[in-house]
Write a protein that holds these residues in place. Structure first.
Motif, PDB file in Angstrom:
ATOM      1  N   ARG A 116       0.972  -1.278   0.040  1.00 53.86           N
ATOM      2  CA  ARG A 116      -0.078  -0.154  -0.140  1.00 53.86           C
ATOM      3  C   ARG A 116       0.956   1.160   0.000  1.00 53.86           C
ATOM      4  NH1 ARG A 116      -4.395  -1.893   4.284  1.00 53.86           N
ATOM      5  NH2 ARG A 116      -5.834  -3.035   2.785  1.00 53.86           N
ATOM      6  N   SER A 117       1.812   1.180   0.733  1.00 50.84           N
ATOM      7  CA  SER A 117       3.091   2.304   0.795  1.00 50.84           C
ATOM      8  C   SER A 117       3.506   2.365  -0.516  1.00 50.84           C
ATOM      9  CB  SER A 117       3.842   2.059   1.787  1.00 50.84           C
ATOM     10  OG  SER A 117       4.930   3.035   1.941  1.00 50.84           O
ATOM     11  N   ILE A 118       3.972   1.602  -1.174  1.00 55.91           N
ATOM     12  CA  ILE A 118       4.532   1.730  -2.503  1.00 55.91           C
ATOM     13  C   ILE A 118       3.460   2.185  -3.411  1.00 55.91           C
ATOM     14  CG2 ILE A 118       5.362   0.335  -4.366  1.00 55.91           C
ATOM     15  CD1 ILE A 118       6.774  -1.486  -2.515  1.00 55.91           C
ATOM     16  N   ASN A 119       2.244   1.715  -3.439  1.00 55.86           N
ATOM     17  CA  ASN A 119       1.180   2.145  -4.431  1.00 55.86           C
ATOM     18  C   ASN A 119       0.981   3.645  -4.106  1.00 55.86           C
ATOM     19  OD1 ASN A 119      -1.029   2.307  -6.219  1.00 55.86           O
ATOM     20  ND2 ASN A 119      -2.362   0.888  -4.867  1.00 55.86           N
ATOM     21  N   GLU A 120       0.909   4.224  -2.880  1.00 55.48           N
ATOM     22  CA  GLU A 120       0.794   5.472  -2.658  1.00 55.48           C
ATOM     23  C   GLU A 120       1.621   6.410  -3.217  1.00 55.48           C
ATOM     24  OE1 GLU A 120      -0.075   5.938   1.719  1.00 55.48           O
ATOM     25  OE2 GLU A 120      -1.712   4.726   1.682  1.00 55.48           O
ATOM     26  N   GLN A 121       3.060   5.740  -3.096  1.00 53.82           N
ATOM     27  CA  GLN A 121       4.162   6.563  -3.535  1.00 53.82           C
ATOM     28  C   GLN A 121       4.089   6.694  -5.107  1.00 53.82           C
ATOM     29  OE1 GLN A 121       6.451   8.382  -1.872  1.00 53.82           O
ATOM     30  NE2 GLN A 121       7.481   8.770  -3.642  1.00 53.82           N
ATOM     31  N   LEU A 122       3.559   5.731  -5.712  1.00 54.19           N
ATOM     32  CA  LEU A 122       3.639   5.577  -7.146  1.00 54.19           C
ATOM     33  C   LEU A 122       2.709   6.532  -7.669  1.00 54.19           C
ATOM     34  CD1 LEU A 122       4.167   1.806  -7.909  1.00 54.19           C
ATOM     35  CD2 LEU A 122       5.912   3.832  -8.295  1.00 54.19           C
ATOM     36  N   ARG A 123       1.443   6.748  -6.962  1.00 58.84           N
ATOM     37  CA  ARG A 123       0.291   7.574  -7.212  1.00 58.84           C
ATOM     38  C   ARG A 123       0.804   9.069  -7.121  1.00 58.84           C
ATOM     39  NH1 ARG A 123      -5.082   5.203  -6.949  1.00 58.84           N
ATOM     40  NH2 ARG A 123      -4.790   3.024  -6.506  1.00 58.84           N
TER      41      ARG A 123
END
Length: 67
Positions: free
Chosen positions: A9-16
């Protein structure tokens, strides 16, 4: 498993966040950097030197003396 999910989730938020950052071409970025450097070269102490040694943050503070 919960830690892995949180990490994803953290990686996904960073990519967004990164996806919405405005992008420019490398050639344009280089031109902007060169323009900035040329405009500010008069203020650059590493190019022009310092007015006096007291304002030089890179000067040697004290020499070491061994008795």
């Amino acid at each position: 498993m919960a830690a892995n999910l949180q990490q994803q989730r953290s990686i996904n938020e960073q990519l967004r966040r990164e996806a919405v950052v405005p992008r420019i071409q490398v050639s344009e970025a280089c031109q902007l950097m060169m323009k900035y450097v040329l405009e500010h070269e008069g203020e650059d102490c590493l190019l022009n030197g310092f007015a006096s040694q007291k304002v030089n943050p890179y000067r040697e503070k004290n020499s070491c003396s061994i008795l």
